[in-house]
Write a protein that holds these residues in place. Sequence first.
Motif, PDB file in Angstrom:
ATOM      1  N   MET A   1       0.858  -1.175   0.000  1.00 14.87           N
ATOM      2  CA  MET A   1       0.000   0.000   0.000  1.00 14.87           C
ATOM      3  C   MET A   1       0.902   1.235   0.000  1.00 14.87           C
ATOM      4  O   MET A   1       1.841   1.328   0.781  1.00 14.87           O
ATOM      5  CB  MET A   1      -0.893  -0.020   1.235  1.00 14.87           C
ATOM      6  CG  MET A   1      -1.783   1.185   1.356  1.00 14.87           C
ATOM      7  SD  MET A   1      -2.854   1.163   2.815  1.00 14.87           S
ATOM      8  CE  MET A   1      -4.215   0.207   2.216  1.00 14.87           C
ATOM      9  N   LYS A   2       0.584   2.174  -0.843  1.00 14.91           N
ATOM     10  CA  LYS A   2       1.352   3.403  -0.913  1.00 14.91           C
ATOM     11  C   LYS A   2       0.981   4.311   0.258  1.00 14.91           C
ATOM     12  O   LYS A   2      -0.093   4.182   0.844  1.00 14.91           O
ATOM     13  CB  LYS A   2       1.097   4.120  -2.234  1.00 14.91           C
ATOM     14  CG  LYS A   2       1.621   3.348  -3.420  1.00 14.91           C
ATOM     15  CD  LYS A   2       1.474   4.146  -4.680  1.00 14.91           C
ATOM     16  CE  LYS A   2       2.072   3.355  -5.831  1.00 14.91           C
ATOM     17  NZ  LYS A   2       2.117   4.121  -7.058  1.00 14.91           N
ATOM     18  N   THR A   3       1.866   5.223   0.569  1.00 14.73           N
ATOM     19  CA  THR A   3       1.673   6.106   1.714  1.00 14.73           C
ATOM     20  C   THR A   3       0.372   6.891   1.625  1.00 14.73           C
ATOM     21  O   THR A   3      -0.370   6.996   2.599  1.00 14.73           O
ATOM     22  CB  THR A   3       2.862   7.078   1.843  1.00 14.73           C
ATOM     23  OG1 THR A   3       4.066   6.326   1.907  1.00 14.73           O
ATOM     24  CG2 THR A   3       2.737   7.952   3.065  1.00 14.73           C
ATOM     25  N   GLY A   4       0.078   7.434   0.465  1.00 21.42           N
ATOM     26  CA  GLY A   4      -1.151   8.208   0.292  1.00 21.42           C
ATOM     27  C   GLY A   4      -2.391   7.363   0.528  1.00 21.42           C
ATOM     28  O   GLY A   4      -3.350   7.812   1.173  1.00 21.42           O
ATOM     29  N   ASP A   5      -2.376   6.147   0.020  1.00 22.19           N
ATOM     30  CA  ASP A   5      -3.505   5.237   0.226  1.00 22.19           C
ATOM     31  C   ASP A   5      -3.640   4.874   1.703  1.00 22.19           C
ATOM     32  O   ASP A   5      -4.748   4.800   2.236  1.00 22.19           O
ATOM     33  CB  ASP A   5      -3.326   3.962  -0.596  1.00 22.19           C
ATOM     34  CG  ASP A   5      -3.329   4.227  -2.098  1.00 22.19           C
ATOM     35  OD1 ASP A   5      -3.916   5.254  -2.515  1.00 22.19           O
ATOM     36  OD2 ASP A   5      -2.737   3.424  -2.833  1.00 22.19           O
ATOM     37  N   PHE A   6      -2.505   4.653   2.350  1.00 18.04           N
ATOM     38  CA  PHE A   6      -2.503   4.337   3.774  1.00 18.04           C
ATOM     39  C   PHE A   6      -3.117   5.491   4.565  1.00 18.04           C
ATOM     40  O   PHE A   6      -3.984   5.294   5.411  1.00 18.04           O
ATOM     41  CB  PHE A   6      -1.075   4.070   4.242  1.00 18.04           C
ATOM     42  CG  PHE A   6      -0.956   3.694   5.688  1.00 18.04           C
ATOM     43  CD1 PHE A   6      -0.971   2.371   6.080  1.00 18.04           C
ATOM     44  CD2 PHE A   6      -0.814   4.673   6.666  1.00 18.04           C
ATOM     45  CE1 PHE A   6      -0.859   2.011   7.408  1.00 18.04           C
ATOM     46  CE2 PHE A   6      -0.703   4.335   8.000  1.00 18.04           C
ATOM     47  CZ  PHE A   6      -0.720   2.994   8.373  1.00 18.04           C
ATOM     48  N   ASP A   7      -2.657   6.711   4.279  1.00 17.63           N
ATOM     49  CA  ASP A   7      -3.178   7.887   4.982  1.00 17.63           C
ATOM     50  C   ASP A   7      -4.676   8.062   4.760  1.00 17.63           C
ATOM     51  O   ASP A   7      -5.416   8.374   5.698  1.00 17.63           O
ATOM     52  CB  ASP A   7      -2.440   9.155   4.530  1.00 17.63           C
ATOM     53  CG  ASP A   7      -0.998   9.207   5.016  1.00 17.63           C
ATOM     54  OD1 ASP A   7      -0.656   8.446   5.953  1.00 17.63           O
ATOM     55  OD2 ASP A   7      -0.223  10.006   4.468  1.00 17.63           O
ATOM     56  N   GLN A   8      -5.132   7.876   3.541  1.00 13.62           N
ATOM     57  CA  GLN A   8      -6.559   8.017   3.246  1.00 13.62           C
ATOM     58  C   GLN A   8      -7.377   6.970   3.999  1.00 13.62           C
ATOM     59  O   GLN A   8      -8.430   7.285   4.566  1.00 13.62           O
ATOM     60  CB  GLN A   8      -6.813   7.886   1.746  1.00 13.62           C
ATOM     61  CG  GLN A   8      -6.412   9.102   0.957  1.00 13.62           C
ATOM     62  CD  GLN A   8      -6.686   8.934  -0.529  1.00 13.62           C
ATOM     63  OE1 GLN A   8      -6.833   7.819  -1.031  1.00 13.62           O
ATOM     64  NE2 GLN A   8      -6.751  10.058  -1.240  1.00 13.62           N
ATOM     65  N   ALA A   9      -6.898   5.728   4.007  1.00 13.69           N
ATOM     66  CA  ALA A   9      -7.617   4.668   4.714  1.00 13.69           C
ATOM     67  C   ALA A   9      -7.665   4.972   6.208  1.00 13.69           C
ATOM     68  O   ALA A   9      -8.706   4.821   6.851  1.00 13.69           O
ATOM     69  CB  ALA A   9      -6.948   3.320   4.456  1.00 13.69           C
ATOM     70  N   PHE A  10      -6.541   5.401   6.762  1.00 15.36           N
ATOM     71  CA  PHE A  10      -6.490   5.724   8.186  1.00 15.36           C
ATOM     72  C   PHE A  10      -7.422   6.880   8.518  1.00 15.36           C
ATOM     73  O   PHE A  10      -8.184   6.819   9.472  1.00 15.36           O
ATOM     74  CB  PHE A  10      -5.057   6.059   8.596  1.00 15.36           C
ATOM     75  CG  PHE A  10      -4.907   6.393  10.047  1.00 15.36           C
ATOM     76  CD1 PHE A  10      -4.804   5.392  10.995  1.00 15.36           C
ATOM     77  CD2 PHE A  10      -4.891   7.719  10.467  1.00 15.36           C
ATOM     78  CE1 PHE A  10      -4.676   5.685  12.343  1.00 15.36           C
ATOM     79  CE2 PHE A  10      -4.766   8.032  11.817  1.00 15.36           C
ATOM     80  CZ  PHE A  10      -4.656   7.007  12.748  1.00 15.36           C
ATOM     81  N   ASP A  11      -7.338   7.946   7.719  1.00 13.98           N
ATOM     82  CA  ASP A  11      -8.188   9.119   7.946  1.00 13.98           C
ATOM     83  C   ASP A  11      -9.674   8.788   7.814  1.00 13.98           C
ATOM     84  O   ASP A  11     -10.514   9.407   8.466  1.00 13.98           O
ATOM     85  CB  ASP A  11      -7.820  10.249   6.984  1.00 13.98           C
ATOM     86  CG  ASP A  11      -6.455  10.851   7.288  1.00 13.98           C
ATOM     87  OD1 ASP A  11      -5.940  10.643   8.411  1.00 13.98           O
ATOM     88  OD2 ASP A  11      -5.883  11.518   6.397  1.00 13.98           O
ATOM     89  N   ALA A  12      -9.994   7.793   6.988  1.00 15.41           N
ATOM     90  CA  ALA A  12     -11.388   7.393   6.800  1.00 15.41           C
ATOM     91  C   ALA A  12     -11.860   6.454   7.901  1.00 15.41           C
ATOM     92  O   ALA A  12     -13.011   6.036   7.917  1.00 15.41           O
ATOM     93  CB  ALA A  12     -11.553   6.730   5.434  1.00 15.41           C
ATOM     94  N   GLY A  13     -10.964   6.123   8.815  1.00 17.51           N
ATOM     95  CA  GLY A  13     -11.338   5.259   9.924  1.00 17.51           C
ATOM     96  C   GLY A  13     -11.269   3.776   9.605  1.00 17.51           C
ATOM     97  O   GLY A  13     -11.725   2.948  10.391  1.00 17.51           O
ATOM     98  N   GLN A  14     -10.688   3.445   8.469  1.00 14.18           N
ATOM     99  CA  GLN A  14     -10.541   2.038   8.104  1.00 14.18           C
ATOM    100  C   GLN A  14      -9.361   1.427   8.858  1.00 14.18           C
ATOM    101  O   GLN A  14      -8.410   2.119   9.215  1.00 14.18           O
ATOM    102  CB  GLN A  14     -10.314   1.905   6.596  1.00 14.18           C
ATOM    103  CG  GLN A  14     -11.450   2.429   5.753  1.00 14.18           C
ATOM    104  CD  GLN A  14     -11.091   2.453   4.277  1.00 14.18           C
ATOM    105  OE1 GLN A  14     -10.037   1.982   3.865  1.00 14.18           O
ATOM    106  NE2 GLN A  14     -11.983   3.017   3.470  1.00 14.18           N
ATOM    107  N   SER A  15      -9.409   0.139   9.075  1.00 13.11           N
ATOM    108  CA  SER A  15      -8.310  -0.547   9.743  1.00 13.11           C
ATOM    109  C   SER A  15      -7.112  -0.644   8.804  1.00 13.11           C
ATOM    110  O   SER A  15      -7.242  -1.059   7.655  1.00 13.11           O
ATOM    111  CB  SER A  15      -8.727  -1.949  10.180  1.00 13.11           C
ATOM    112  OG  SER A  15      -7.614  -2.627  10.721  1.00 13.11           O
ATOM    113  N   VAL A  16      -5.962  -0.263   9.287  1.00 17.28           N
ATOM    114  CA  VAL A  16      -4.719  -0.383   8.524  1.00 17.28           C
ATOM    115  C   VAL A  16      -3.779  -1.370   9.215  1.00 17.28           C
ATOM    116  O   VAL A  16      -2.611  -1.483   8.856  1.00 17.28           O
ATOM    117  CB  VAL A  16      -4.038   0.994   8.348  1.00 17.28           C
ATOM    118  CG1 VAL A  16      -4.855   1.886   7.429  1.00 17.28           C
ATOM    119  CG2 VAL A  16      -3.799   1.657   9.681  1.00 17.28           C
TER     120      VAL A  16
END
Length: 73
Positions: A1-16
């Motif tokens: 997972m790329k950093t931007g995708d990771f940040d978006q998932a985290f910010d959206a409250g998804q489990s990373v």
Amino acid sequence: MKTGDFDQAFDAGQSVEDEIDWTKARRPNIETKRVNVDFPSWVVQGLDRQAQHLGVTRQSLIKLWIAERLGKA
């Protein structure tokens, strides 16, 4: 997972959780180094009184006061 995708998932409250390799996780600047400092006895007595008043150890009090002074607490 790329950093931007990771940040978006985290910010959206998804489990990373599955994306993190915890065996490689590190906390920077957390290593400790021992130092020796000589104080006059009246300073040690004052530290002990204050530490007892707050219910902490002398070492904890010294570490807290120095961290506060350095702006890291």
